[in-house]
Each structure stands twice: as structure tokens, then as C-alpha cells.
Design a protein around this motif. Structure first.
Motif, PDB file in Angstrom:
ATOM      1  N   GLU A   1      45.333  40.858  33.547  1.00  0.00           N
ATOM      2  CA  GLU A   1      46.043  41.992  33.911  1.00  0.00           C
ATOM      3  C   GLU A   1      46.013  43.050  35.058  1.00  0.00           C
ATOM      4  OE1 GLU A   1      49.215  45.133  31.350  1.00  0.00           O
ATOM      5  OE2 GLU A   1      47.402  44.398  30.556  1.00  0.00           O
ATOM      6  N   ASP A   2      44.776  43.160  34.905  1.00  0.00           N
ATOM      7  CA  ASP A   2      44.173  43.930  36.260  1.00  0.00           C
ATOM      8  C   ASP A   2      43.874  43.218  37.378  1.00  0.00           C
ATOM      9  OD1 ASP A   2      42.272  42.968  34.879  1.00  0.00           O
ATOM     10  OD2 ASP A   2      41.095  44.839  34.744  1.00  0.00           O
ATOM     11  N   ASN A   3      44.356  41.987  37.610  1.00  0.00           N
ATOM     12  CA  ASN A   3      44.402  41.133  38.890  1.00  0.00           C
ATOM     13  C   ASN A   3      42.976  40.729  39.004  1.00  0.00           C
ATOM     14  OD1 ASN A   3      47.063  41.330  39.380  1.00  0.00           O
ATOM     15  ND2 ASN A   3      46.937  43.255  40.495  1.00  0.00           N
ATOM     16  N   LEU A   4      41.892  40.496  38.209  1.00  0.00           N
ATOM     17  CA  LEU A   4      40.811  39.803  38.166  1.00  0.00           C
ATOM     18  C   LEU A   4      40.720  38.649  37.828  1.00  0.00           C
ATOM     19  CD1 LEU A   4      38.584  42.838  36.998  1.00  0.00           C
ATOM     20  CD2 LEU A   4      38.929  42.279  39.149  1.00  0.00           C
ATOM     21  N   VAL A   5      40.258  37.780  38.611  1.00  0.00           N
ATOM     22  CA  VAL A   5      40.012  36.135  38.204  1.00  0.00           C
ATOM     23  C   VAL A   5      38.642  35.820  37.541  1.00  0.00           C
ATOM     24  CG1 VAL A   5      40.042  33.984  39.072  1.00  0.00           C
ATOM     25  CG2 VAL A   5      41.365  35.613  40.562  1.00  0.00           C
TER      26      VAL A   5
ATOM     27  N   VAL B   1      48.093  34.139  27.429  1.00  0.00           N
ATOM     28  CA  VAL B   1      47.233  35.127  26.664  1.00  0.00           C
ATOM     29  C   VAL B   1      46.533  36.225  27.494  1.00  0.00           C
ATOM     30  CG1 VAL B   1      45.739  35.780  24.674  1.00  0.00           C
ATOM     31  CG2 VAL B   1      47.510  33.689  24.702  1.00  0.00           C
ATOM     32  N   ILE B   2      45.734  35.624  28.365  1.00  0.00           N
ATOM     33  CA  ILE B   2      44.940  36.483  29.142  1.00  0.00           C
ATOM     34  C   ILE B   2      45.659  37.277  30.165  1.00  0.00           C
ATOM     35  CG2 ILE B   2      42.881  36.472  30.737  1.00  0.00           C
ATOM     36  CD1 ILE B   2      42.071  35.789  28.055  1.00  0.00           C
ATOM     37  N   GLY B   3      46.858  36.879  30.653  1.00  0.00           N
ATOM     38  CA  GLY B   3      47.524  37.571  31.795  1.00  0.00           C
ATOM     39  C   GLY B   3      48.025  39.206  31.232  1.00  0.00           C
ATOM     40  N   SER B   4      48.236  39.066  29.628  1.00  0.00           N
ATOM     41  CA  SER B   4      48.692  40.360  29.328  1.00  0.00           C
ATOM     42  C   SER B   4      47.484  41.316  28.687  1.00  0.00           C
ATOM     43  CB  SER B   4      49.497  40.049  27.917  1.00  0.00           C
ATOM     44  OG  SER B   4      48.809  39.383  27.022  1.00  0.00           O
ATOM     45  N   MET B   5      46.250  41.005  29.361  1.00  0.00           N
ATOM     46  CA  MET B   5      45.134  41.837  28.893  1.00  0.00           C
ATOM     47  C   MET B   5      44.371  42.072  30.075  1.00  0.00           C
ATOM     48  SD  MET B   5      43.690  39.825  25.433  1.00  0.00           S
ATOM     49  CE  MET B   5      44.882  39.506  24.133  1.00  0.00           C
ATOM     50  N   ASP B   6      43.777  43.282  30.077  1.00  0.00           N
ATOM     51  CA  ASP B   6      42.765  43.508  31.218  1.00  0.00           C
ATOM     52  C   ASP B   6      41.429  43.120  30.895  1.00  0.00           C
ATOM     53  OD1 ASP B   6      41.854  45.033  29.290  1.00  0.00           O
ATOM     54  OD2 ASP B   6      42.347  47.049  29.899  1.00  0.00           O
ATOM     55  N   LEU B   7      40.693  43.092  31.616  1.00  0.00           N
ATOM     56  CA  LEU B   7      39.249  42.559  31.718  1.00  0.00           C
ATOM     57  C   LEU B   7      38.298  42.978  30.423  1.00  0.00           C
ATOM     58  CD1 LEU B   7      36.980  40.744  32.673  1.00  0.00           C
ATOM     59  CD2 LEU B   7      36.122  42.485  34.439  1.00  0.00           C
ATOM     60  N   GLU B   8      38.405  44.320  30.433  1.00  0.00           N
ATOM     61  CA  GLU B   8      37.599  44.742  29.226  1.00  0.00           C
ATOM     62  C   GLU B   8      38.183  44.422  27.741  1.00  0.00           C
ATOM     63  OE1 GLU B   8      36.230  49.403  27.425  1.00  0.00           O
ATOM     64  OE2 GLU B   8      37.470  48.905  29.300  1.00  0.00           O
ATOM     65  N   GLU B   9      39.683  44.340  27.699  1.00  0.00           N
ATOM     66  CA  GLU B   9      40.166  43.884  26.440  1.00  0.00           C
ATOM     67  C   GLU B   9      39.792  42.500  26.366  1.00  0.00           C
ATOM     68  OE1 GLU B   9      44.540  44.132  24.414  1.00  0.00           O
ATOM     69  OE2 GLU B   9      44.438  44.710  26.218  1.00  0.00           O
TER      70      GLU B   9
ATOM     71  N   ASP C   1      33.454  34.067  32.492  1.00  0.00           N
ATOM     72  CA  ASP C   1      32.587  34.589  33.543  1.00  0.00           C
ATOM     73  C   ASP C   1      33.472  35.082  34.767  1.00  0.00           C
ATOM     74  OD1 ASP C   1      30.339  33.207  32.486  1.00  0.00           O
ATOM     75  OD2 ASP C   1      30.990  31.276  33.601  1.00  0.00           O
ATOM     76  N   PRO C   2      33.174  36.695  34.565  1.00  0.00           N
ATOM     77  CA  PRO C   2      33.906  37.522  35.829  1.00  0.00           C
ATOM     78  C   PRO C   2      33.341  37.109  37.024  1.00  0.00           C
ATOM     79  CG  PRO C   2      32.579  38.800  34.499  1.00  0.00           C
ATOM     80  CD  PRO C   2      32.702  37.411  33.832  1.00  0.00           C
ATOM     81  N   PRO C   3      33.848  37.690  37.935  1.00  0.00           N
ATOM     82  CA  PRO C   3      33.339  37.627  39.452  1.00  0.00           C
ATOM     83  C   PRO C   3      31.823  38.283  39.498  1.00  0.00           C
ATOM     84  CG  PRO C   3      35.551  38.265  39.647  1.00  0.00           C
ATOM     85  CD  PRO C   3      35.249  38.280  38.309  1.00  0.00           C
ATOM     86  N   HIS C   4      31.158  38.145  40.800  1.00  0.00           N
ATOM     87  CA  HIS C   4      29.606  38.604  40.898  1.00  0.00           C
ATOM     88  C   HIS C   4      29.916  40.066  40.939  1.00  0.00           C
ATOM     89  CE1 HIS C   4      25.463  38.387  41.721  1.00  0.00           C
ATOM     90  NE2 HIS C   4      25.808  39.233  42.753  1.00  0.00           N
TER      91      HIS C   4
END
Length: 383
Positions: free
Chosen positions: A79-83, A122-130, A166-169
Motif C-alpha cells: 500500500e505504501d508503494n514498495l515492491v 491482499v498485500i495491496g491493502s497493507m503497508d510494509l510493516e503490516e 524480501d523488501p528492497p535493499h
């Protein structure tokens, strides 16, 4: 070769082929779909099964045990635009071999694509921490969607697990810094809490120590006061038991006065107002004893006259016996005086007698000095 043998051999080969084509042995946990002239006929169960040769054929062989399918990492946007790249593990089981063979062309590919699309929703409705902290919720939602979609395919999805996120580096570095700061914060809090507890315990120990010392001092003062009270009570009882007169008490009072200034740190002390009365009592007592040589007693007329003459002679400076030089005698009333008071009275009598002797000597010297002076004066006049 006999021409009869050849047809027999051919017939035997045909029979063997037909028997081999008719009998089918299905292993345990396997299911075989049988088609007759290209149309689904039935599903063979484990064990020995018979089919119609040439007409029936086995189309698909399926394994009905629970199987595991691991998909490749797929990019998903939060949701916070992180791949982030997410790996999933799927546990499924074929419950209907006919539907799995004829309702979907490739059930594994269909399940994989359905998992990816559902995961993105499902992931599109959540931020990274969530996303990182809500794996259980993601798993349950994926399982519900997949189980509902694959039910008509004869497949039951038992479990879906997220294997890795796996979030970005750059995000990993930021998360590591955040976690490091959080750990430092917790360490500082724990250290401060430990120091606080240590100070509280130290203060509590100091308070207990002061309380115990104060209680000990209180008990010591109480015991000391009790001892002094008992000592005063014993002295009071002794004084009343010996029937001491006011003269002895006044003397003891004066004897106690020097203790008021016994300390080196005293810069002033208070003189009680009754000091003059005590001095007057002691002086009167010692004066009476030194003048009379003892307590008053009845004196005959002759002795009284002699005493008056002696007093007049002492007043004029003539020689005579020293008054009060005799040893004082204690009468019946004087026997109640203590030994210290009698000794003090004797000493005072001696000092008074010495003072009278000195006065007489000075009077005689003065008289002898005046006689020649008068003679010279009268002689000069005569001349």
C-alpha cells in the motif's frame, strides 16, 4: 513345422494380449481415469481392476496424497508503494480425480496464478510493516480464496504459507537501522530501570538502617532514663529514710552546681534563682556551728554572762580565748545530720577561728603602732 501349431500359437498370443489388456493393477494412493472410446468411463481404485480390451484405455494417473508446491518469488506492491518479493508454499490434495483431469487443463499452473493474483490483492491493502507482521492473516485469507476456487477442480488446499518476504535493499538497510535504534532504546531503558531499582533499594536500605538506628537510640535513651529515674528514686528514698534536714539538702545543692560548667563546649550556663537561698541556708548553718561550737543548747546564767563578756572583749580587740575554736558537739537534734555535713561544718568552724585570730593580730599590731606615735606627739608639744 506343423501348420496346426502356428494357429494355436497365434491364438495363445492373442489370449495373453487380451488378458494383459483386461487386467489393471492400481497402486495404493493412486487413481486411474478410464475412457471408453474417448469418453470418461470410471476411475480405477487401488488393487486389481478389469477393463475392456481395445475399448477402454487409461487416460490419466493421479496421486491423491497431499503434495507440496513451492512457487517462484513474485513481485508484489504494498500500500505504501514498495515492491517486495514473496515466496509461497502451497499444500494441496486431489479429492476428485475426474474433476482434476477434466475440469482444468493444468491445475498446478491454475493454482499458481490464482495464488499470485490473490496475494497481490491482499498485500495491496497493507503497508510494509503490516505485511511483515501479519503473515497469519495473509495465510488465512489466501487459503480461503484458493480453497473456494479449487473446490470445483477436485482439489483441496490444506494450507498456504508465506516462505519469504524480501523488501528492497535500501528498505532492508533502513529497517536494520530502525531495529538497531530500537534495541539501543530498549537497552537504555533497561539500564535506566536497573539504576532506578538500585537507587530505590539503596534508599530503602538506608531508610531501614536509619529506622533501626533511631529505634536503638530510642531504646538506649529509654533504658538510660529508666536507670536515672531508678537512681533518683533510690536517692530520694535514702534522703527521706535518713530524715535529712534542709541544711544538708542545701549543701548538696551547692555541691552539684559546679557540674553545670563541667563541659568544655559550654560558653554559658544558667544559675538557678534559688541559689541565694541555698547559700544563705548553708552560711547560716555553718555560721551557727562555728559561733556556738555546736547546736544550740540551754546555757546557765553564769555561762551566758561569761559569753557576753567574751564577745565584748573580742569586739574591743582584747586578748581572750578564741570563740569557736573548740570542737563542735552534736546534740540530739544534730545526730540526724550526715557525716559529710558534719565534716563541712568542722572545716567551716576552723576557717572561722583562723579568721578571728588574724583579725586579733591585725588589731594588736594597729594598737602597738599607734602608741609610740601618740608619745612623740605629746613630747613635742611639751617641748
Amino acid at each position: 513345422m506343423d501348420p496346426v501349431v502356428i494357429p494355436i500359437l497365434l491364438a495363445a498370443l492373442v489370449v495373453v494380449f487380451l488378458v494383459a489388456s483386461t487386467v489393471r493393477i492400481v497402486p495404493q494412493a493412486r487413481r486411474y481415469n478410464v475412457e471408453r472410446f474417448g469418453r470418461y468411463r470410471r476411475t480405477l481404485q487401488p488393487g486389481l481392476n478389469l477393463v475392456v480390451p481395445v475399448a477402454d484405455r487409461i487416460n490419466t494417473k493421479l496421486d491423491v496424497r497431499e503434495q507440496v508446491y513451492s512457487s517462484d518469488p513474485r513481485p508484489v506492491i504494498t500500500e505504501d508503494n514498495l515492491v517486495v518479493n514473496i515466496d509461497t508454499v502451497l499444500y494441496y490434495q486431489i479429492t476428485d480425480p475426474r474433476a482434476a483431469a477434466y475440469e482444468v487443463a493444468d491445475y498446478l499452473q491454475a493454482i499458481d496464478q490464482l495464488t499470485v493474483t490473490t496475494l497481490r490483492n491482499v498485500i495491496g491493502s497493507m503497508d510494509l510493516e503490516e505485511t511483515l507482521t501479519s503473515r497469519e492473516e495473509i495465510n488465512s485469507r489466501l487459503r480461503a480464496v484458493l480453497d473456494d476456487a479449487t473446490g470445483k477442480w477436485g482439489i483441496r488446499v490444506n494450507r498456504v504459507e508465506i516462505k519469504a518476504i524480501d523488501p528492497p535493499h535500501t528498505i532492508k538497510e533502513a529497517m536494520e537501522k530502525q531495529m538497531r535504534a530500537e534495541r539501543d532504546k530498549r537497552a537504555a531503558i533497561l539500564h535506566a530501570e536497573g539504576e532506578r531499582q538500585a537507587k530505590i533499594l539503596t534508599a530503602e536500605g538506608t531508610r531501614q538502617k536509619d529506622i533501626l538506628e533511631a529505634q536503638g537510640t530510642q531504646q538506649a535513651m529509654i533504658l538510660r532514663a529508666d536507670g536515672e529515674a531508678k537512681a533518683v528514686e533510690l536517692v530520694f528514698q535514702a534522703v527521706h529514710r535518713n530524715n535529712a534536714d534542709p541544711k544538708v539538702l542545701a549543701y548538696k545543692y551547692l555541691e552539684t552546681l559546679p557540674h553545670l560548667a563541667s563541659s568544655d563546649n559550654n560558653t554559658f550556663w544558667v544559675i538557678p534563682g534559688e541559689l541565694t537561698e541555698a547559700v544563705r541556708t548553708v552560711t547560716h548553718a555553718f555560721g551557727d556551728q562555728s559561733a556556738s561550737g555546736g547546736p544550740a543548747k540551754p546555757v546557765p546564767a553564769e555561762e551566758e554572762a561569761t559569753a557576753d563578756a567574751t564577745d565584748s572583749a573580742d569586739a574591743t580587740g582584747t586578748a581572750g580565748p578564741a570563740a569557736g575554736t573548740g570542737t563542735p558537739e552534736l546534740g540530739p537534734a544534730g545526730r540526724s545530720v550526715s557525716l559529710d555535713a558534719a565534716t563541712a561544718a568542722d572545716e567551716a568552724g576552723k576557717q572561722a577561728a583562723a579568721a578571728v585570730d588574724d583579725a586579733r593580730a591585725e588589731a594588736e599590731a594597729a594598737q602597738s603602732a599607734q602608741v609610740p606615735h601618740r608619745g612623740r606627739t605629746s613630747g613635742g608639744r611639751a617641748t
